[in-house]
Scaffold this motif. Structure first.
Motif, mmCIF file in Angstrom:
data_model
loop_
_atom_site.group_PDB
_atom_site.id
_atom_site.type_symbol
_atom_site.label_atom_id
_atom_site.label_comp_id
_atom_site.label_asym_id
_atom_site.label_seq_id
_atom_site.Cartn_x
_atom_site.Cartn_y
_atom_site.Cartn_z
ATOM 1 N N VAL A 118 -40.557 -4.959 19.613
ATOM 2 C CA VAL A 118 -39.664 -4.279 20.548
ATOM 3 C C VAL A 118 -39.625 -2.791 20.224
ATOM 4 C CG1 VAL A 118 -38.205 -6.306 20.942
ATOM 5 C CG2 VAL A 118 -37.578 -4.673 19.155
ATOM 6 N N TYR A 119 -39.121 -2.025 21.159
ATOM 7 C CA TYR A 119 -38.854 -0.605 20.963
ATOM 8 C C TYR A 119 -37.627 -0.256 21.784
ATOM 9 C CZ TYR A 119 -41.024 0.268 25.536
ATOM 10 O OH TYR A 119 -41.320 0.277 26.873
ATOM 11 N N ILE A 120 -37.060 0.912 21.527
ATOM 12 C CA ILE A 120 -35.904 1.357 22.307
ATOM 13 C C ILE A 120 -36.193 2.709 22.934
ATOM 14 C CG2 ILE A 120 -34.247 0.099 20.870
ATOM 15 C CD1 ILE A 120 -33.411 2.855 19.690
ATOM 16 N N THR A 121 -35.418 3.011 23.956
ATOM 17 C CA THR A 121 -35.403 4.355 24.526
ATOM 18 C C THR A 121 -33.972 4.859 24.477
ATOM 19 O OG1 THR A 121 -35.023 3.614 26.803
ATOM 20 C CG2 THR A 121 -37.324 3.875 26.100
ATOM 21 N N LEU A 122 -33.817 6.152 24.263
ATOM 22 C CA LEU A 122 -32.527 6.825 24.391
ATOM 23 C C LEU A 122 -32.664 7.764 25.565
ATOM 24 C CD1 LEU A 122 -32.342 5.816 21.411
ATOM 25 C CD2 LEU A 122 -30.980 7.841 20.970
ATOM 26 N N THR A 123 -31.734 7.679 26.497
ATOM 27 C CA THR A 123 -31.764 8.525 27.680
ATOM 28 C C THR A 123 -30.514 9.383 27.720
ATOM 29 O OG1 THR A 123 -33.010 6.835 28.876
ATOM 30 C CG2 THR A 123 -31.945 8.566 30.197
ATOM 31 N N ASP A 124 -30.695 10.683 27.575
ATOM 32 C CA ASP A 124 -29.606 11.654 27.691
ATOM 33 C C ASP A 124 -29.464 11.961 29.182
ATOM 34 O OD1 ASP A 124 -27.976 13.891 27.839
ATOM 35 O OD2 ASP A 124 -29.090 15.044 26.347
ATOM 36 N N ARG A 125 -28.449 11.373 29.789
ATOM 37 C CA ARG A 125 -28.294 11.477 31.246
ATOM 38 C C ARG A 125 -27.855 12.857 31.697
ATOM 39 N NH1 ARG A 125 -24.632 7.665 33.633
ATOM 40 N NH2 ARG A 125 -23.185 8.189 31.974
ATOM 41 N N LEU A 126 -27.241 13.622 30.816
ATOM 42 C CA LEU A 126 -26.795 14.964 31.190
ATOM 43 C C LEU A 126 -27.963 15.935 31.247
ATOM 44 C CD1 LEU A 126 -24.389 16.807 31.835
ATOM 45 C CD2 LEU A 126 -24.229 17.278 29.380
ATOM 46 N N ARG A 127 -28.823 15.904 30.258
ATOM 47 C CA ARG A 127 -29.951 16.836 30.173
ATOM 48 C C ARG A 127 -31.253 16.247 30.731
ATOM 49 N NH1 ARG A 127 -26.809 20.608 29.586
ATOM 50 N NH2 ARG A 127 -25.973 21.199 27.572
ATOM 51 N N LEU A 128 -31.175 14.982 31.211
ATOM 52 C CA LEU A 128 -32.335 14.306 31.794
ATOM 53 C C LEU A 128 -33.506 14.268 30.811
ATOM 54 C CD1 LEU A 128 -32.141 15.785 35.391
ATOM 55 C CD2 LEU A 128 -31.158 13.655 34.541
ATOM 56 N N VAL A 155 -28.904 3.506 25.705
ATOM 57 C CA VAL A 155 -29.963 2.924 24.891
ATOM 58 C C VAL A 155 -30.466 1.668 25.587
ATOM 59 C CG1 VAL A 155 -30.532 1.893 22.664
ATOM 60 C CG2 VAL A 155 -28.899 3.792 22.765
ATOM 61 N N ASP A 156 -31.774 1.546 25.709
ATOM 62 C CA ASP A 156 -32.375 0.353 26.292
ATOM 63 C C ASP A 156 -33.397 -0.215 25.321
ATOM 64 O OD1 ASP A 156 -31.221 0.123 29.034
ATOM 65 O OD2 ASP A 156 -32.026 2.155 29.186
ATOM 66 N N ILE A 157 -33.456 -1.550 25.250
ATOM 67 C CA ILE A 157 -34.378 -2.266 24.369
ATOM 68 C C ILE A 157 -35.444 -2.928 25.237
ATOM 69 C CG2 ILE A 157 -34.600 -4.091 22.646
ATOM 70 C CD1 ILE A 157 -31.569 -3.672 22.071
ATOM 71 N N TYR A 158 -36.715 -2.748 24.848
ATOM 72 C CA TYR A 158 -37.851 -3.281 25.610
ATOM 73 C C TYR A 158 -38.758 -4.110 24.713
ATOM 74 C CZ TYR A 158 -36.659 0.223 29.129
ATOM 75 O OH TYR A 158 -36.009 0.977 30.065
ATOM 76 N N ASN A 159 -39.442 -5.078 25.329
ATOM 77 C CA ASN A 159 -40.454 -5.835 24.590
ATOM 78 C C ASN A 159 -41.811 -5.155 24.747
ATOM 79 O OD1 ASN A 159 -41.556 -6.619 27.062
ATOM 80 N ND2 ASN A 159 -40.728 -8.687 26.978
ATOM 81 N N VAL A 160 -42.842 -5.742 24.148
ATOM 82 C CA VAL A 160 -44.177 -5.156 24.152
ATOM 83 C C VAL A 160 -44.763 -5.049 25.570
ATOM 84 C CG1 VAL A 160 -45.450 -7.308 23.748
ATOM 85 C CG2 VAL A 160 -46.333 -5.156 22.854
ATOM 86 N N ARG A 161 -44.254 -5.846 26.493
ATOM 87 C CA ARG A 161 -44.718 -5.793 27.893
ATOM 88 C C ARG A 161 -43.906 -4.803 28.726
ATOM 89 N NH1 ARG A 161 -45.264 -12.013 27.629
ATOM 90 N NH2 ARG A 161 -47.481 -12.218 27.194
ATOM 91 N N ASN A 162 -43.076 -3.993 28.061
ATOM 92 C CA ASN A 162 -42.231 -2.988 28.707
ATOM 93 C C ASN A 162 -41.178 -3.601 29.628
ATOM 94 O OD1 ASN A 162 -43.694 -0.897 27.433
ATOM 95 N ND2 ASN A 162 -45.254 -1.048 29.013
ATOM 96 N N THR A 163 -40.773 -4.817 29.307
ATOM 97 C CA THR A 163 -39.694 -5.481 30.033
ATOM 98 C C THR A 163 -38.387 -5.184 29.311
ATOM 99 O OG1 THR A 163 -41.174 -7.257 30.722
ATOM 100 C CG2 THR A 163 -38.809 -7.714 30.825
#
Length: 138
Positions: free
Chosen positions: A117-127, A79-87
């Motif tokens: 802010v927003y988050i991304t979830l990255t499933d590393r197994l299924r890409l 899980v990654d958290i980003y600001n409105v500038r995609n940082t």
């Protein structure tokens, strides 16, 4: 058993196995959970309200995937958290279960409070990668 029957059985089994591999990866529904200031640091809490839509398998330790720093058995989904500038503000690579999505947070100097802010979830197994909605930080 005839070859025709074996092929039919194999095709049926493959048809039932395919949905298990193609399980949906839901879009996280992010919600602001609160904040507090500690000295000059702002600490913001976030929660994923649809955390129970995620399979525990997504958060299993995955020693066959690349490590997260010194953690050789980081979870399958990061899980990654980003600001409105995609940082990228912060990330989690060792969540052990879906319920952990209710306890996300990040910190930064109070003067650098993001508007949203927003988050991304990255499933590393299924890409696979999914992006949440944006939430305002009051």
């Amino acid at each position: 058993m005839s070859l025709k029957r074996i092929l039919l059985t194999a095709a049926l089994l493959a048809g039932f196995a395919a949905p298990a591999l193609a399980q949906p990866f839901p879009r996280p529904v992010l919600q602001y959970a609160g904040q507090f200031v500690f000295g000059s640091t702002l600490i913001v809490g976030l929660t994923v309200v649809n955390w129970n839509d995620y399979s525990p398998a997504l958060f299993a330790a995955s020693p066959k995937l690349p490590p997260c720093g010194l953690n050789a058995a980081a979870s399958r989904t990061w899980v990654d958290i980003y600001n409105v500038r995609n940082t990228r503000l912060y990330g989690f690579c060792d969540l052990g279960e879906p319920f952990s999505l209710t306890q996300l947070w990040f910190s930064l100097p109070s003067a650098q409070r993001p508007r949203s802010v927003y988050i991304t979830l990255t499933d590393r197994l299924r890409l696979r990668r999914v992006v949440s909605n944006r939430v305002a930080i009051p």
